[in-house]
Design an enzyme around this catalytic site. Structure first.
Site, PDB file in Angstrom:
ATOM      1  N   HIS A  17       0.843  -1.205   0.000  1.00 49.20           N
ATOM      2  CA  HIS A  17       0.000   0.000   0.000  1.00 49.20           C
ATOM      3  C   HIS A  17       0.881   1.260   0.000  1.00 49.20           C
ATOM      4  O   HIS A  17       0.636   2.199  -0.760  1.00 49.20           O
ATOM      5  CB  HIS A  17      -0.875   0.063   1.258  1.00 49.20           C
ATOM      6  CG  HIS A  17      -1.924  -1.002   1.371  1.00 49.20           C
ATOM      7  ND1 HIS A  17      -2.124  -1.714   2.531  1.00 49.20           N
ATOM      8  CD2 HIS A  17      -2.860  -1.459   0.493  1.00 49.20           C
ATOM      9  CE1 HIS A  17      -3.126  -2.569   2.366  1.00 49.20           C
ATOM     10  NE2 HIS A  17      -3.588  -2.439   1.133  1.00 49.20           N
ATOM     11  N   LYS A  41     -17.917  -5.486   8.377  1.00 48.68           N
ATOM     12  CA  LYS A  41     -16.683  -6.289   8.397  1.00 48.68           C
ATOM     13  C   LYS A  41     -16.164  -6.311   9.821  1.00 48.68           C
ATOM     14  O   LYS A  41     -16.444  -5.411  10.602  1.00 48.68           O
ATOM     15  CB  LYS A  41     -15.619  -5.653   7.497  1.00 48.68           C
ATOM     16  CG  LYS A  41     -15.677  -6.110   6.046  1.00 48.68           C
ATOM     17  CD  LYS A  41     -14.401  -5.692   5.335  1.00 48.68           C
ATOM     18  CE  LYS A  41     -14.392  -6.094   3.876  1.00 48.68           C
ATOM     19  NZ  LYS A  41     -13.168  -5.616   3.195  1.00 48.68           N
ATOM     20  N   ARG A  90      -2.430  -6.403  -8.066  1.00 54.59           N
ATOM     21  CA  ARG A  90      -1.368  -7.394  -7.914  1.00 54.59           C
ATOM     22  C   ARG A  90      -1.567  -8.565  -8.863  1.00 54.59           C
ATOM     23  O   ARG A  90      -0.674  -8.959  -9.582  1.00 54.59           O
ATOM     24  CB  ARG A  90      -1.353  -7.941  -6.467  1.00 54.59           C
ATOM     25  CG  ARG A  90      -0.889  -6.963  -5.431  1.00 54.59           C
ATOM     26  CD  ARG A  90      -1.248  -7.433  -4.054  1.00 54.59           C
ATOM     27  NE  ARG A  90      -2.673  -7.672  -3.956  1.00 54.59           N
ATOM     28  CZ  ARG A  90      -3.331  -7.868  -2.832  1.00 54.59           C
ATOM     29  NH1 ARG A  90      -2.694  -7.905  -1.700  1.00 54.59           N
ATOM     30  NH2 ARG A  90      -4.629  -8.051  -2.838  1.00 54.59           N
ATOM     31  N   SER A 128      -2.991  -7.588   3.445  1.00 51.96           N
ATOM     32  CA  SER A 128      -3.251  -7.355   4.870  1.00 51.96           C
ATOM     33  C   SER A 128      -3.636  -8.661   5.554  1.00 51.96           C
ATOM     34  O   SER A 128      -3.221  -8.923   6.691  1.00 51.96           O
ATOM     35  CB  SER A 128      -4.371  -6.327   5.047  1.00 51.96           C
ATOM     36  OG  SER A 128      -3.976  -5.102   4.508  1.00 51.96           O
TER      37      SER A 128
HETATM   38  O1  PNS Z   1      -8.972  -2.762   0.763  1.00 53.81           O
HETATM   39  P1  PNS Z   1     -10.299  -3.236   0.217  1.00 53.81           P
HETATM   40  O2  PNS Z   1     -11.111  -3.906   1.313  1.00 53.81           O
HETATM   41  O3  PNS Z   1     -10.165  -4.082  -1.005  1.00 53.81           O
HETATM   42  O4  PNS Z   1     -11.088  -1.901  -0.203  1.00 53.81           O
HETATM   43  C1  PNS Z   1     -12.386  -1.955  -0.688  1.00 53.81           C
HETATM   44  C2  PNS Z   1     -12.987  -0.553  -0.806  1.00 53.81           C
HETATM   45  C3  PNS Z   1     -12.909   0.185   0.517  1.00 53.81           C
HETATM   46  C4  PNS Z   1     -12.226   0.237  -1.836  1.00 53.81           C
HETATM   47  C5  PNS Z   1     -14.461  -0.744  -1.244  1.00 53.81           C
HETATM   48  O5  PNS Z   1     -15.075  -1.685  -0.423  1.00 53.81           O
HETATM   49  C6  PNS Z   1     -15.272   0.553  -1.204  1.00 53.81           C
HETATM   50  O6  PNS Z   1     -15.038   1.464  -1.966  1.00 53.81           O
HETATM   51  N1  PNS Z   1     -16.238   0.611  -0.277  1.00 53.81           N
HETATM   52  C7  PNS Z   1     -17.070   1.759  -0.043  1.00 53.81           C
HETATM   53  C8  PNS Z   1     -18.518   1.456  -0.388  1.00 53.81           C
HETATM   54  C9  PNS Z   1     -18.759   1.649  -1.863  1.00 53.81           C
HETATM   55  O7  PNS Z   1     -18.549   2.707  -2.413  1.00 53.81           O
HETATM   56  N2  PNS Z   1     -19.209   0.564  -2.527  1.00 53.81           N
HETATM   57  C10 PNS Z   1     -19.501   0.603  -3.933  1.00 53.81           C
HETATM   58  C11 PNS Z   1     -18.262   0.476  -4.790  1.00 53.81           C
HETATM   59  S1  PNS Z   1     -17.386  -1.023  -4.498  1.00 53.81           S
END
Ligand code: PNS
Length: 161
Positions: A17, A41, A90, A128
């Site tokens: 990151h 979560k 990745r 992570s």
């Molecule tokens: O590190 P991650 O868990 O892969 O990140 C995921 C993240 C935070 C980018 C995604 O879950 C997100 O954007 N969540 C916010 C809710 C949202 O906008 N959802 C619709 C698009 S996925």
């Protein structure tokens, strides 16, 4: 001024990151790391602790800040005045998930572009969840996460024993 948001769970932030943050900070005028506070979560660290670890890791990079958000990413990005969402890639499996999210975000708000950065090969195997697994069994964390995160992971494990 080009403002980008780099969103994620960051539970915890890894060297992968941090590498994306450093590289993206050279492309955009301002980069905001967005830490998702997602109540559905069960993260290892609270959103505030995840933000603290990021704040320490980005200390010294002038144009990068970090904020916690909940709700939709496109709404957070809009409030922040960003027009770009940065994501790291990745593997092919990352791509499938990220493509779906990028298309959904485009449908929710077409003003935003998702820009993908390929992982640095050095960090391509780090996630992570793997880091948490290594920490749980007291494995070597050097090189996987920033130094300040190693301390936090060790503290957490000690408290849970
Ligand atoms: O590190 P991650 O868990 O892969 O990140 C995921 C993240 C935070 C980018 C995604 O879950 C997100 O954007 N969540 C916010 C809710 C949202 O906008 N959802 C619709 C698009 S996925």
């Amino acid at each position: 001024m080009r403002i980008a948001v780099y969103p994620g769970s960051f539970d915890p932030i890894t060297n992968g990151h941090l590498d994306i943050i450093k590289r993206a900070s050279k492309i955009y005028d301002k980069l905001i790391v967005g830490v998702l506070d997602n109540s559905s979560k069960k993260p290892m660290f609270s959103a505030e602790d995840r933000k603290k670890m990021i704040d320490e890791a980005i200390n010294g990079i002038d144009n990068v800040t970090c904020d916690v958000f909940s709700g939709l990413l496109v709404d957070f990005a809009k409030i922040k005045g960003a027009d770009v969402i940065v994501k790291g890639l990745r593997t092919v499996s990352d791509f499938e998930y990220e493509l779906q999210m990028a298309l959904l975000n485009k449908a929710l708000n077409p003003e935003f572009e998702t820009m993908f950065m390929m992982t640095n090969t050095k960090y391509s195997y780090i996630s992570s969840s793997m880091v948490k697994e290594v920490a749980k069994y007291d494995g070597e964390l050097d090189g996987l996460v920033p130094k300040n995160v190693i301390t936090k992971l060790k503290d957490k494990n000690k408290r849970e024993i």
